[in-house]
Structures are given as structure tokens and as C-alpha cells.
Design an enzyme around this catalytic site. Structure first.
Site, short mmCIF file in Angstrom:
data_model
loop_
_atom_site.label_atom_id
_atom_site.label_comp_id
_atom_site.label_asym_id
_atom_site.label_seq_id
_atom_site.Cartn_x
_atom_site.Cartn_y
_atom_site.Cartn_z
N ASP A 1 -0.98 -1.16 5.77
CA ASP A 1 -0.82 -0.55 7.09
C ASP A 1 -1.83 -1.13 8.08
OD1 ASP A 1 1.16 1.07 6.19
OD2 ASP A 1 -0.14 2.81 5.83
N GLU B 1 0.84 -1.19 0.00
CA GLU B 1 0.00 0.00 0.00
C GLU B 1 0.88 1.25 0.00
OE1 GLU B 1 -2.15 0.17 3.62
OE2 GLU B 1 -3.04 2.13 3.22
N ASP C 1 -3.97 0.20 9.84
CA ASP C 1 -4.99 1.19 10.19
C ASP C 1 -6.25 0.93 9.36
OD1 ASP C 1 -4.32 1.96 7.67
OD2 ASP C 1 -3.43 3.88 8.24
N ASP D 1 -7.56 2.45 6.74
CA ASP D 1 -7.36 2.43 5.29
C ASP D 1 -6.72 1.12 4.84
OD1 ASP D 1 -8.52 4.84 4.93
OD2 ASP D 1 -6.64 5.97 4.65
#
Ligand code: 0RA
Length: 632
Positions: free
Chosen positions: A496, A423, A498, A500
Site C-alpha cells: 500500500d 501486503e 501508506d 505501513d
């Protein structure tokens, strides 16, 4: 059926030591999943007794102290002395690997082959196991600690009943967690109750603050299962149930069509779910396609100019349960959940086609509604293909050229090649610098690769990021997909930790699940496990994947607060760190993506990706002209 069945049938194969040494070999893992495997094993034994027709009630209990027991009113595990071992049959079953009496062919007619590692495995992995048997006029008790005898078999009372009670305390030295989950067990218990007509299974949770109970009894067996699965769907016709036996294969099939686009087909062999399908499923699918084509030709639902329905067409919107019982099930495939017995294919094909054609003849209005649904599916498929062909003609997958953003690996051997889907450009940069150039390729994906509405194949291929991925993988897509052309054995999603990152991961998993399912079932898809924390003290550095691990390292090494860094994204790691923690095959952890629970995966994707249904419905409405002229 098995009146002469006795202790001598129980074959003695191996000792328990290897189980404690390598638990993963026997129960898959020592995480929550492996832990629940213990319950499945003990429950399967009771279910076997019910399938053999000797037991009507099963109670599963999670006790206040966290242990689990399974009680059944079957014949009771035999207590007489076992000839080969000199100890009682029940002690043999509990202490000798593969001594379940299922291997001599003289015991049960059928038994679960996959989970059938034997209750001795449960004993080996429990700090304590207690077995109470009522039979032969007595109540008997025996106990074990870490698999070793702790209380020899003893008659403790008179009894004219017959039952088996197995209680076990999973060993906390072996399992990462010993906390059982009520809902996980409930789901399993419900499924087994559907598959075992007439058995009542009761589940209790007696733990503080968790007290709960559930009871399942399904007079209709797998037909009730179909009703349950179709509860919220727009149904077409009635639920149909067939049952018969052919060549020692007993076959049960329940099905009902719905207006859904997706198929929901679950197959079982000896009550074990066969996620990867197998001969029972192919037998069913072939017979279904052939029978519907014949019926629709004979009744002019298919005109001379119309092509035959494909297997896909006749499965659209279908909910079906295929459950077979075989004497010697062969489980194959990546996760040993694919039935291999070839005699099952013919048995299912024969039984299903005979009964289904009869049903169609006797129920013309259901038959007409089903024919109409299949025609609709055909039109939608042809329209979707036309749309995709247009995209491909326009050059979506043009030029066999690998995408420019791909930093390919030197190796051309898929066996030792890995593709990291990363990503963001900055993490992509670190990954490119940190990787092993020989075997690791990096494909950075920018931002939100797709929104949820765009999961239709032709729109997906119009998306550059997806196009790059498909070209890099080398397998092509849709009808031209070929697993053998996969350029990397491992495809690793690296995002990641998180929201997203989770979103992108879900999108990619949806893509793989919907359009590259063989990659998932063959175990090619992985998720990288970057650390959440870096802890440092002087020159020493530790990485922690979880909060618990961080706490443990802090305590063990007395690391002060300011020496702890929380990684918010992959981009915060320098190339060396990324390599060391997440990419180096010697030190990294990868989570393999499996479709271990097709129902759950389907549900998850459906909920998360509900946009998938809508555009498709819109799409069909767009082509309503084609659809409306169905003169049925
Ligand atoms: C071997 C032989 C017989 C019963 C069982 C095993 C048996 C095992 C389990 C495990 C849980 N519940 C069970 N109930 C029965 C049959 C012996 C006979 O002929 O009576």
C-alpha cells in the site's frame, strides 16, 4: 605525453539524431537521475583532463537560470579544423557521437568508459549549449541549439590562457525535470575530488533562495576518503595507502579497519564507481585473505587447529577504496558497472600483497590489532552458522513443499514467471483473482512481517512469512544460496501507498539487500507502482500515479471533484482494476530495484535498520567466552 594529439585523432562515428529519439539508451533515463548524468558527463571530461595532468582547477556552477556550467583550466578543447569533418575539433566533439578523442587510443591515457558517452550527448539533450575555449592565443566561442550549430566557432578575443567552459541548458521537452540538486552534485564532486589527488573542485549554486557553495581539495586523495568514511567509527590502526603500476594498470588502495561488523568497500575504475565490483575487487579480496592468513600463521595468531580466515572474515569492519586506471576498461554486468579486465586482477593482487605484507611486518601492533579483529569475525561467523544450522535442522526450510498461501503460476519457466509479494490478505485475494495465472504467482504476507530487531538470519528463518518467501523463491539462503534456482525472474513487491506499506517494503528490501544481494544486483527485484487516484467522467476512467498527474487529468478532461477516488490501499481496488493498473505487463509500470548507489543504500539500511547492529553485538557478547580466549 600527447603533444602530437590533434583533431585527426578524433574519430567520427555517428550523428546526434538517435540520442534525441532514445535518450534512455545514452543516459539511462530522463528523470532526475538522467538529468544529473549530463553534469557527470561534462564533469568527467574535465576530470579526464586533470587525470592526464593538465588541469588543477574545476568550477561547477548551477546558474541562476537553472543551467549548469563546468569550467576547467586544462589545455582547452582543440579548435583547429578537423580533417574528416571539415569543421573544428571542438564542434566535432560537440556534434558527433563518440568523438571525444577517447577512442583512438592516441588521446588520454585513461578515461571513464561508463559515462564516456561523450559531451555530444549532453549537447543533443540540451536546448542550448555554449562552449568557450581559451588556447592557441585566443578566446573562442561556439553555441548550439538542440544539438544543431547556432553560432559557429569564432575567435572573440586574444588570450594567453588555456581553459574550457561548457554551459548547457537541459531540454525541458526531453527531461521530466530540469531542476538540478545541489547535494547530489556536491556528493559527486566530493567523490571525484577524492579520486583525483591535487585537483580543486569548486561548486556554486547561484539560484535564487538556494545560493550555496562548496569546495573540495584532498591532498591525501583516497586516504582522505577513508578518513571521511571512518569519521564516526571506532578505528583499528592507521589508514594505509598503497600506490603502484603494473602492466599498464595503475593501482591505488587505501584502507583502514574498524570495529564495525559491516564492510565498506568502494571500487573505482577510471574514476567510475564499479557498484558490481569486478576484477580489481576480486584481486584485492584474494590478496587480502591470502596475505592475512599467511601473516597470522607465520606469527602464530592462527594456531595449527584453527581454520583459515575466509574472505568474509578479513573484510569485516574493513573500510577500503580500490581505484584503478586502465587504458581500455571493460565494463560488464547488469548495470555495466563491473570491471572485466583480467589483467587488473593480477596487477592488484601482486601490488597489494607485496605492499601489505611489508606493512604488516613493519607495523606489528597494527598487524596484531587487525589479526584480532579477523579472529573475532571468524568466531562470530561460526557461532552464527551454528545457530542457523540449528534452525535449519529443526526444519525451518523443511519439505520442499511450496507454502500453502502461495498461489503459484502455471508456468515453470523462471524466464516468464513473476512473483508478487502482496501486503495483506484482502489485497492478496484481489491479486489472485486479477492475475494472469499462467505467469503470475501471488504470495500474500500478513501484517508486520518482522520487526527491525529480527533481521538476523536464524531469527528471520524462524519467521513463517519469510520462510514462505524463501521457499517460494527457491534459491535457499546463506551458504547454500543459488541464483540459478530462482523460480521467478521478476519478484515484485506490491504494498500500500501508506506508512505501513512503506515499512513492509523497507523490511523486504533489507531482507533482499542483506541476504539475497545477487537478486538485487541481477535486477530481479521490482516495486509495483499502483495508482494513487482514479478519475472518472461518464464511462471514461483515468488513473493517476502522482498528484501532478491527477491535476493534469482534472484540467485536461474537466473532471469534477466527486469523480476522484484516492486509493488508500490495494484492497480498495477490485481484481480488474488491480490487474489493469498495476499487474498487466502491457500497461503497468514497475520500478526496478538496483543497488545503484551502494553507499546510499548501505546508509539508508543502516539508519532504518539500526537494529541489525545491536542484536549482532549482543550475539557476540553472548559468545564472549569464545572470543575472550584470543591470546593476542
Ligand atoms: C582533446 C584533446 C585535447 C584536449 C581535450 C580534448 C580537452 C577536452 C576537454 C573537455 C573539457 N575540458 C577539456 N579539456 C581538454 C588536447 C589537445 C592538445 O594537445 O592541446
Amino acid at each position: 605525453m600527447t603533444s602530437q594529439y590533434s583533431a585527426k585523432d578524433i574519430q567520427v562515428l555517428e550523428g546526434l539524431e538517435p540520442v534525441r529519439k532514445r535518450p534512455g539508451m545514452y543516459i539511462g533515463s530522463t528523470d532526475e537521475r538522467g538529468l544529473h548524468h549530463l553534469v557527470w558527463e561534462v564533469l568527467d571530461n574535465a576530470i579526464d583532463e586533470a587525470m592526464a595532468g593538465f588541469c588543477e582547477n574545476i568550477d561547477v556552477r548551477i546558474h541562476e537560470d537553472g543551467s549548469v556550467s563546468v569550467w576547467d583550466d586544462g589545455r582547452g578543447i582543440p579548435v583547429e579544423k578537423h580533417e574528416q569533418t571539415g569543421i573544428s575539433a571542438v564542434e566535432t566533439v560537440l556534434t558527433v557521437l563518440h568523438a571525444g578523442g577517447k577512442f583512438g587510443g592516441g588521446g588520454y591515457k585513461v578515461s571513464g568508459g561508463l559515462h564516456g558517452v561523450g559531451v555530444s550527448v549532453v549537447n543533443a539533450l540540451s536546448s542550448r549549449t555554449e562552449v568557450t575555449v581559451k588556447r592557441d592565443g585566443g578566446k573562442y566561442f561556439v553555441a548550439f541549439e538542440s544539438g544543431a550549430p547556432a553560432h559557429p566557432l569564432k575567435k572573440i578575443a586574444d588570450s594567453d590562457k588555456h581553459s574550457t567552459l561548457v554551459q548547457f541548458w537541459p531540454d525541458p521537452n526531453i527531461f521530466e525535470t530540469t531542476e538540478f540538486d545541489f547535494d547530489t552534485i556536491k556528493k559527486r564532486v566530493r567523490q571525484q575530488a577524492y579520486l583525483t589527488k591535487g585537483v580543486t573542485i569548486t561548486l556554486y549554486d547561484a539560484r535564487k533562495d538556494k545560493v550555496n557553495a562548496a569546495q573540495f581539495y584532498f591532498e591525501g586523495g583516497i586516504t582522505s576518503f577513508v578518513h571521511h568514511l571512518n569519521e564516526d567509527k571506532d578505528r583499528i590502526g592507521q589508514a594505509i595507502y598503497f600506490e603502484d603500476e603494473e602492466n599498464n594498470v595503475s593501482v591505488e588502495i587505501a584502507l583502514q579497519y574498524t570495529q564495525e561488523f559491516r564492510e565498506t568497500i568502494f571500487s573505482f575504475a577510471n574514476n567510475i564507481q564499479t557498484i558490481e565490483g569486478g576484477t580489481h575487487l576480486t584481486g584485492f579480496a584474494t590478496a587480502l585473505t591470502r596475505t592475512l592468513n599467511k601473516y597470522c600463521r607465520d606469527h602464530s595468531f592462527l594456531k595449527e587447529k584453527d581454520p583459515n580466515f575466509t574472505s568474509e572474515d578479513v573484510r569485516e569492519g574493513l573500510t577500503a577504496i580500490i581505484s584503478v586506471k586502465v587504458r581500455d576498461p571493460q565494463f560488464e554486468g547488469q548495470t555495466k558497472s563491473k570491471l572485466g579486465n583480467s589483467e587488473v586482477r593480477t596487477a592488484v593482487d601482486k601490488i597489494f600483497s607485496e605492499k601489505f605484507i611489508e606493512f604488516l611486518a613493519e607495523n606489528p601492533s597494527d598487524a596484531k590489532a587487525i589479526a584480532s579483529k579477523c579472529s573475532l569475525a571468524t568466531k562470530a561467523r561460526l557461532a552464527a552458522r551454528a545457530a542457523r544450522d540449528t534452525v535449519i535442522r529443526k526444519g525451518a526450510l523443511d519439505g520442499l513443499n511450496l507454502p500453502g498461501k502461495l498461489a503459484d503460476c502455471a508456468s515453470k519457466d523462471p524466464e516468464n514467471s513473476e512473483l508478487f509479494i502482496v501486503e495483506g490478505d484482502s489485497a492478496g485475494g484481489s491479486a489472485k483473482q486479477g492475475r494472469d495465472r499462467h505467469t503470475q504467482a501471488i504470495l500474500p504476507l500478513r501484517g508486520k512481517i518482522l520487526n527491525t530487531e529480527e533481521s538476523r538470519l536464524d531469527r528471520m528463518l524462524a519467521n513463517n512469512e519469510i520462510k514462505s518467501l524463501v521457499v517460494a523463491m527457491g534459491t535457499a539462503i546463506g551458504d547454500t544460496f543459488e541464483l540459478s534456482r530462482l523460480r521467478y525472474k521478476k519478484i515484485v513487491i506490491m504494498t500500500d501507498a501508506d506508512v505501513d506499506g512503506a515499512h513492509i517494503r523497507t523490511l523486504l528490501l533489507t531482507l533482499f539487500y542483506r541476504h539475497f544481494k545477487p537478486l538485487v544486483t541481477s535486477g530481479n527485484i521490482f516495486i509495483a507502482q499502483p495508482p494513487l487516484y482514479k478519475l472518472a467522467k461518464g464511462k471514461e476512467v483515468w488513473y493517476a500515479m502522482t498528484d501532478e498527474e491527477k491535476e493534469r487529468i482534472m484540467k485536461e478532461h474537466d473532471v469534477k471533484g466527486e469523480n476522484i477516488q484516492r486509493y488508500k490501499g490495494l484492497g480498495e481496488m477490485n481484481p480488474e482494476q488491480l490487474w489493469e493498473t498495476t499487474m498487466n505487463p502491457e500497461t503497468r509500470t514497475l520500478a526496478q530495484v538496483t543497488v545503484s548507489d551502494a553507499e546510499r543504500a548501505d546508509h539508508l539500511f543502516r539508519v532504518l535498520m539500526s537494529g541489525d547492529v545491536l542484536p549482532r553485538r549482543k550475539f557476540i557478547q553472548t559468545h564472549a567466552a569464545d572470543v575472550k580466549d584470543l591470546d593476542i
